[in-house]
Enzyme design. Structure first.
Site, short mmCIF file in Angstrom:
data_model
loop_
_atom_site.label_atom_id
_atom_site.label_comp_id
_atom_site.label_asym_id
_atom_site.label_seq_id
_atom_site.Cartn_x
_atom_site.Cartn_y
_atom_site.Cartn_z
CE LYS A 118 1.06 2.13 -1.55
NZ LYS A 118 1.44 3.20 -2.49
CE LYS A 200 -6.56 -2.76 -8.71
NZ LYS A 200 -6.39 -1.41 -8.20
CE LYS A 203 2.50 -0.99 -10.46
NZ LYS A 203 2.17 0.11 -11.34
#
Ligand code: TRP
Length: 334
Positions: A118, A200, A203
């Protein structure tokens, strides 16, 4: 009735309201949430404190939280059996998170792969919350003395750290926290991107064709499955190297309950066109009642409010016992 019957195990799980909820979230986690409600004492939360580790636009954030809350009720979270609250409504989470921060080492947090990923992705906002995020997650879990936490691969390391923090605290003082075990649901599907089946379903993918949102319109769902990336073999069977087909088979199996063998038989001699249409239609039909219930819930803001307030009160009553115990052991004046 409350005699010597064995106590139901406590399960804690949470999801971030950070955007639209996808078929991947549903088949990978949420479908199991609802299935576990009879066997376990389930405590579910929207981890909305975690969400601000990435900057959110206020109006959109508020919308996402309410949408996620209503959608999870629509998916089958049952408030007669389970507690389902917003993390930001229960003050014990932020409080215990602070305390646990002081029992978590810089080195441990530095090794978290999600932090590394991140911070690479949001290089302009590597805030302290992003770094200490696992301590908040540990607080979520430990406040409820959870026995089990259903986790996917991406949260396994955080749960491992939670266990270490709990054991450390228990060792320094005396047994205070239940040390939670990971819970691997019987049929947790790992749903991959429809456009790049080596990754994966997410969204946050820029390509909206790569994921199906639970609230997507039927025609969009059908289109996304028709465009799903497969291979040039044109034979529906599960095999190494057929990531796209394997993924579609996994989705179809998870929705219909059919085994891979049954699916192979069903589509023997048929091409990918028929198969993709069947998968799309099965998903549309499965989501239809969920979407209908969602439409009812989201219109009824008073009812939603009653649900999340009620759950927050219950969550506070449980969690404050743990927090008080912790504070007493540390030496705070009662
Ligand atoms: N960190 C989790 C995620 O992003 C959400 C979460 C917050 C969670 N607290 C939790 C999951 C406690 C399990 C248990 O998916």
């Amino acid at each position: 009735m409350e005699q010597n019957t064995e106590r139901k195990k406590v399960i804690f799980s949470a999801i971030q309201p950070s955007g639209t909820i996808t078929l991947g979230n549903y088949l990978g986690a949420l479908k199991n949430w609802t299935a576990m409600q009879d066997e376990f004492n389930c405590i579910f939360a929207l981890a909305d404190l975690h969400t601000i580790t990435v900057r959110q636009e206020p109006a959109k954030f508020r919308h996402n939280i309410l949408e996620a809350y209503a959608l999870l009720l629509a998916c089958g979270v049952d408030l007669d059996k389970s507690i389902f609250f917003m993390q930001s409504h229960v003050h014990t989470h932020a409080e215990l998170a602070w305390i646990l921060n002081c029992y978590t080492q810089f080195g441990e947090l530095s090794r978290m792969t999600q932090f590394k990923d991140k911070s690479a992705k949001h290089a302009d906002n590597i805030n302290a919350g992003l770094f200490t995020y696992p301590a908040l997650m540990a607080a979520d879990i430990l406040l409820y003395q959870a026995d089990l936490v259903p986790v996917g691969a991406d949260q396994k390391q955080h749960l491992e750290l939670t266990r270490n923090i709990a054991e450390r605290f228990n060792g320094l003082y005396s047994p205070t926290f239940v040390v939670p075990d990971p819970y691997i649901p019987k049929n947790g599907a790992r749903v991959m991107s429809l456009q790049d089946p080596s990754r994966k379903m997410s969204k946050s993918d820029e390509n909206a064709n790569s994921y199906v949102a639970l609230l997507d319109k039927p025609e969009d769902i059908l289109r996304k499955f028709k465009r799903a990336v497969t291979d040039s073999e044109a034979s529906v069977h599960y095999a190494e190297g057929k990531d796209g087909v394997n993924n579609l088979m996994g989705i179809y199996s998870s929705i219909t309950g059919r085994t891979f063998e049954q699916i192979e038989q069903e589509f023997a001699g048929k091409g990918y066109g028929d198969f993709k249409t069947a998968v799309g239609e099965a998903v549309v039909e499965h989501l239809r009642p969920i979407q209908e219930r969602y439409a009812d819930y989201i219109k009824n803001k008073d009812y939603l409010q009653q649900c999340y307030r009620d759950s927050a009160e219950k969550a506070l009553a449980i969690s404050i016992r743990t927090l008080r115990k912790v504070m007493k052991k540390i030496g705070y004046v009662q």
